[in-house]
Design a protein around this motif. Structure first.
Motif, mmCIF file in Angstrom:
data_model
loop_
_atom_site.group_PDB
_atom_site.id
_atom_site.type_symbol
_atom_site.label_atom_id
_atom_site.label_comp_id
_atom_site.label_asym_id
_atom_site.label_seq_id
_atom_site.Cartn_x
_atom_site.Cartn_y
_atom_site.Cartn_z
ATOM 1 N N ARG A 146 0.822 -1.217 0.000
ATOM 2 C CA ARG A 146 0.000 0.000 0.000
ATOM 3 C C ARG A 146 0.854 1.264 0.000
ATOM 4 O O ARG A 146 0.557 2.226 -0.719
ATOM 5 N N GLU A 147 1.887 1.261 0.820
ATOM 6 C CA GLU A 147 2.604 2.501 1.122
ATOM 7 C C GLU A 147 3.988 2.585 0.498
ATOM 8 O O GLU A 147 4.649 3.626 0.590
ATOM 9 N N GLY A 148 4.462 1.488 -0.120
ATOM 10 C CA GLY A 148 5.825 1.473 -0.612
ATOM 11 C C GLY A 148 6.794 1.156 0.516
ATOM 12 O O GLY A 148 6.387 0.801 1.621
ATOM 13 N N HIS A 149 8.071 1.276 0.228
ATOM 14 C CA HIS A 149 9.120 1.000 1.215
ATOM 15 C C HIS A 149 10.065 2.186 1.250
ATOM 16 O O HIS A 149 10.516 2.665 0.207
ATOM 17 N N LYS A 150 10.381 2.655 2.449
ATOM 18 C CA LYS A 150 11.149 3.893 2.598
ATOM 19 C C LYS A 150 12.519 3.802 1.944
ATOM 20 O O LYS A 150 13.083 4.820 1.539
ATOM 21 N N TRP A 151 13.087 2.586 1.845
ATOM 22 C CA TRP A 151 14.414 2.446 1.240
ATOM 23 C C TRP A 151 14.344 2.320 -0.281
ATOM 24 O O TRP A 151 15.369 2.409 -0.951
ATOM 25 N N LEU A 152 13.143 2.103 -0.795
ATOM 26 C CA LEU A 152 13.016 1.765 -2.217
ATOM 27 C C LEU A 152 12.007 2.658 -2.920
ATOM 28 O O LEU A 152 11.339 2.252 -3.869
ATOM 29 N N SER A 153 11.931 3.893 -2.465
ATOM 30 C CA SER A 153 10.945 4.820 -3.027
ATOM 31 C C SER A 153 11.257 5.215 -4.467
ATOM 32 O O SER A 153 10.385 5.703 -5.186
ATOM 33 N N SER A 154 12.505 4.991 -4.905
ATOM 34 C CA SER A 154 12.891 5.393 -6.260
ATOM 35 C C SER A 154 12.580 4.336 -7.316
ATOM 36 O O SER A 154 12.830 4.554 -8.504
ATOM 37 N N VAL A 155 12.051 3.179 -6.908
ATOM 38 C CA VAL A 155 11.745 2.126 -7.879
ATOM 39 C C VAL A 155 10.659 2.604 -8.826
ATOM 40 O O VAL A 155 9.600 3.072 -8.408
ATOM 41 N N LYS A 156 10.924 2.465 -10.103
ATOM 42 C CA LYS A 156 9.967 2.890 -11.118
ATOM 43 C C LYS A 156 9.014 1.751 -11.449
ATOM 44 O O LYS A 156 9.434 0.586 -11.533
ATOM 45 N N PRO A 157 7.734 2.056 -11.658
ATOM 46 C CA PRO A 157 6.768 1.004 -12.001
ATOM 47 C C PRO A 157 7.206 0.165 -13.195
ATOM 48 O O PRO A 157 6.981 -1.048 -13.219
ATOM 49 N N ALA A 158 7.863 0.790 -14.172
ATOM 50 C CA ALA A 158 8.298 0.046 -15.358
ATOM 51 C C ALA A 158 9.344 -1.007 -14.994
ATOM 52 O O ALA A 158 9.346 -2.119 -15.551
ATOM 53 N N ASP A 159 10.242 -0.674 -14.043
ATOM 54 C CA ASP A 159 11.256 -1.640 -13.627
ATOM 55 C C ASP A 159 10.615 -2.805 -12.865
ATOM 56 O O ASP A 159 11.033 -3.961 -13.006
ATOM 57 N N LEU A 160 9.609 -2.493 -12.060
ATOM 58 C CA LEU A 160 8.909 -3.541 -11.328
ATOM 59 C C LEU A 160 8.169 -4.466 -12.296
ATOM 60 O O LEU A 160 8.231 -5.702 -12.163
ATOM 61 N N ARG A 161 7.484 -3.888 -13.262
ATOM 62 C CA ARG A 161 6.778 -4.710 -14.254
ATOM 63 C C ARG A 161 7.752 -5.596 -15.023
ATOM 64 O O ARG A 161 7.460 -6.753 -15.325
ATOM 65 N N LYS A 162 8.922 -5.062 -15.317
ATOM 66 C CA LYS A 162 9.926 -5.802 -16.091
ATOM 67 C C LYS A 162 10.359 -7.079 -15.372
ATOM 68 O O LYS A 162 10.362 -8.172 -15.964
#
Length: 387
Positions: A114-130
């Motif tokens: 829901r909220e993301g992770h404070k250490w990984l806020s820079s992760v782009k949705p495109a990289d996650l989908r990949k």
């Protein structure tokens, strides 16, 4: 003052015996051997911390070896990857935890989703989908299998320059992926549902169930507990845990302990634990990891053992007292030395870089302690060089 509120005086020596019994460091072979012993040990301890430093064998193997005399690294791999009795997730640090306890970690996974992770806020949705597309299509993978990333600057010292690694980490924290295998520190990621063979994931525990789990885990592995020891590096849980402890005291399930030297810090134990306090101290020798559950809570270790551990890997060399990676040595119920060890894997030998005696024991006993510690060092060397 009611009987439930009556303080039970306890010496440090008695508290040490209870904690050592809870940690199964006072018994020669408490969990048996093989992958099932790994599962039993992790289940009893609640977690076994993972760390990257490998000047000697990494701490998760070291912690298990201290409680499973015939431990082999392959046993942990079997438990994680084949029998799936343990899995990796965050406790106070990245750790192995019992697979049977997974539902208590699902609320944290859902929160990160829901909220993301404070250490990984820079992760782009495109990289996650990949990365998720690759794993769904091709099966489990490691970060080395992804070769087409455009490298980015590191956000901190331990970060990766590969955006895919951050995406894998985020998917891990949200519970979409799990670590299905670990070779050294190289992690293989797999869909959690596929790894465990779920049709649907287990239902997450309620907040009250998670709180009860934290308390039960601490009582089982610590014997004598405080709010700080139950909620190590988990301050948000403290108020709920305190309410649960106070209710258990009213029901007579816990007794308040006046621990020698603790001042105003409150401690509690189950009534049966006070019987262990009167038993004789054991005489076993253990060379402990600095990440062992007996050592990782530094203030607690200092209170119980009058030993202040210094983790000096990140301290300038000229300021070190015990050495780069000092290991506390437990003889009976006392920490008597800190050894800075290094495994020379090319020369196939264990190097003792420094030996520091600690504690206030009689100096005349050190000759016998040294003999017994050296015997354990030979066993430790065999473990370091095995497999």
């Amino acid at each position: 003052m009611s009987s439930a509120d009556k303080l039970h005086p306890m010496t440090k020596a008695a508290a040490r015996r209870i904690w050592l019994a809870a940690q199964r460091l006072d018994t020669q072979d408490p969990f048996g051997e093989g992958p099932q012993a790994v599962a039993r040990a992790v289940e009893h301890l609640g977690y076994v911390q993972i760390d990257t430093i490998n000047v000697i064998e990494r701490c998760h193997h070291h912690i298990l070896w201290n409680r499973i005399p015939e431990y082999r690294r392959a046993d942990l791999r079997q438990a994680q990857s084949i029998e799936k009795s343990v899995f990796e997730y965050w406790t106070h640090a990245l750790s192995y935890v019992p697979a049977k306890d997974l539902r208590f970690f699902i609320p944290a996974m859902n929160r990160h989703r829901r909220e993301g992770h404070k250490w990984l806020s820079s992760v782009k949705p495109a990289d996650l989908r990949k990365v998720l597309k690759l794993i769904r299509r091709d099966g489990p993978l490691t970060i080395r299998d992804i070769e087409d990333d455009v490298l980015v600057d590191k956000e901190h010292l331990w970060a990766s320059r590969k955006p895919s690694k951050r995406a894998l980490q985020l998917a891990f924290y949200t519970g979409v992926l799990t670590i299905s295998e670990r070779n050294g520190m190289l992690k293989t990621y797999e869909l959690m549902s596929r790894h465990f063979g779920w049709d649907k994931p287990p239902k997450g525990a309620s907040p009250r169930e998670v709180t009860a789990y934290l308390l039960a885990r601490a009582l089982r592995a610590q014997g004598v507990v405080s709010i700080d020891s139950i909620c190590h590096l988990d301050a948000p849980s403290k108020s709920a845990v305190r309410r649960l402890v106070e209710a258990a005291v009213r029901r007579g399930e816990l007794v308040p302990i006046a621990l020698e030297g603790a001042g105003k810090q409150e401690h509690w134990a189950q009534p049966a634990m006070t019987e262990i306090a009167s038993t004789e101290a054991h005489e076993m020798v253990h060379i402990l990891s600095p990440f062992d559950p007996l050592i990782i809570q530094r203030k607690r270790t200092h209170l119980f053992f009058d030993y202040e551990h210094r983790f000096e890997a990140y301290v300038p060399k000229h300021k070190r007292q015990f050495g780069y990676f000092a290991l506390p040595v437990l003889v009976g119920d006392a920490i008597v030395a800190a050894l800075d060890l290094k495994t020379d894997r090319k020369q196939r030998k264990l190097l003792v870089q420094s030996w520091s005696w600690v504690g206030g024991g009689a100096r005349g006993a050190r000759k016998e302690s040294r003999r017994r510690i050296e015997e354990e060092l030979h066993r430790f060397e065999r473990f370091q060089l095995a497999e």
